[in-house]
Design a protein around this motif. Sequence first.
Motif, short mmCIF file in Angstrom:
data_model
loop_
_atom_site.label_atom_id
_atom_site.label_comp_id
_atom_site.label_asym_id
_atom_site.label_seq_id
_atom_site.Cartn_x
_atom_site.Cartn_y
_atom_site.Cartn_z
N GLY A 32 30.95 18.97 21.48
CA GLY A 32 30.75 17.46 20.83
C GLY A 32 32.04 16.88 20.47
N LEU A 33 32.34 17.36 20.10
CA LEU A 33 33.54 16.80 19.11
C LEU A 33 34.12 16.37 20.52
N ALA A 34 34.99 17.02 21.43
CA ALA A 34 35.26 17.12 22.82
C ALA A 34 34.89 15.79 23.58
N ARG A 35 34.21 16.21 23.36
CA ARG A 35 32.98 14.75 24.10
C ARG A 35 33.07 13.85 23.19
N LEU A 36 33.28 13.31 22.38
CA LEU A 36 33.10 12.21 21.61
C LEU A 36 34.87 11.33 21.50
N HIS A 37 35.64 12.52 21.69
CA HIS A 37 36.77 12.15 21.86
C HIS A 37 36.98 11.29 22.76
N THR A 38 36.42 12.62 23.74
CA THR A 38 36.95 11.91 25.67
C THR A 38 36.68 10.47 25.75
N ASP A 75 36.24 7.68 23.18
CA ASP A 75 36.92 7.36 22.57
C ASP A 75 37.95 6.78 23.47
N VAL A 76 38.71 7.71 23.47
CA VAL A 76 40.04 7.55 24.48
C VAL A 76 40.06 6.87 25.27
N GLY A 135 39.98 1.39 28.88
CA GLY A 135 39.39 -0.01 29.41
C GLY A 135 39.04 0.70 31.08
N VAL A 136 38.34 2.01 30.90
CA VAL A 136 37.80 2.87 31.38
C VAL A 136 36.45 2.38 31.60
N HIS A 137 35.79 2.42 32.85
CA HIS A 137 34.22 1.42 33.67
C HIS A 137 33.68 3.12 32.84
N THR A 168 30.94 10.62 33.31
CA THR A 168 31.48 11.58 34.36
C THR A 168 32.68 12.61 33.51
N VAL A 169 33.04 11.89 33.08
CA VAL A 169 34.35 12.59 32.64
C VAL A 169 33.97 13.54 30.97
N LYS A 170 32.71 12.64 30.60
CA LYS A 170 32.81 13.59 29.61
C LYS A 170 31.84 15.16 30.03
N LEU A 171 31.11 14.40 31.10
CA LEU A 171 30.36 15.90 31.30
C LEU A 171 31.17 17.24 31.92
#
Length: 170
Positions: A10-16, A18-19, A24-26, A32-35
């Motif tokens: 979960g922390l990795a998903r939140l960090h992803t 946020d960054v 400015g990523v769509h 998709t990257v969070k998955l």
Amino acid sequence: MLVGTRNAVGLARLHTADVLSRWGVHPDSIETVKLLVSELTTNAVRCLNMGQEESPPYSEHNTTQTFELALEITNGAIRASVWDRDSRPPILKQVGVDATGGRGLFIVAAMSRRWGSYPVCGLPGKVVWAEVPLVLVTHGRADISSDSPRLLQPARAVRPTRDAQVRPDL
């Protein structure tokens, strides 16, 4: 760096999120990257904790290990890389329809444009990575960038990858 505990994914998903939003990523690309990050970090946590019982965090018996997540933009793609201390390469397994797990790398293979792994030189473990095309938000619309500038330098040089092989689950 993340600690291989239950909340690491979960922390990795939140960090992803946020960054990538600051870059400015769509939003669709962020999802998709969070998955992908979820699947890669779940595998890392499982490898780190394989065969261990969880100890209280402040116990002298706590043997919790860490892994690293890196996000970068390179060659018109967003790359998520996870370094864990397990040197066994990832195996893309064929699982039955009734299986309750084992589909993580299938999801990574299906949702990424490329993925792979490489051993870490001089250190224990491996890096597993996946890429998705870079889509930026520009003036309210999506803009697919084929050769955007690198926004983040990688922590380690990227080594040639081995193509993933599908092996039946034995």
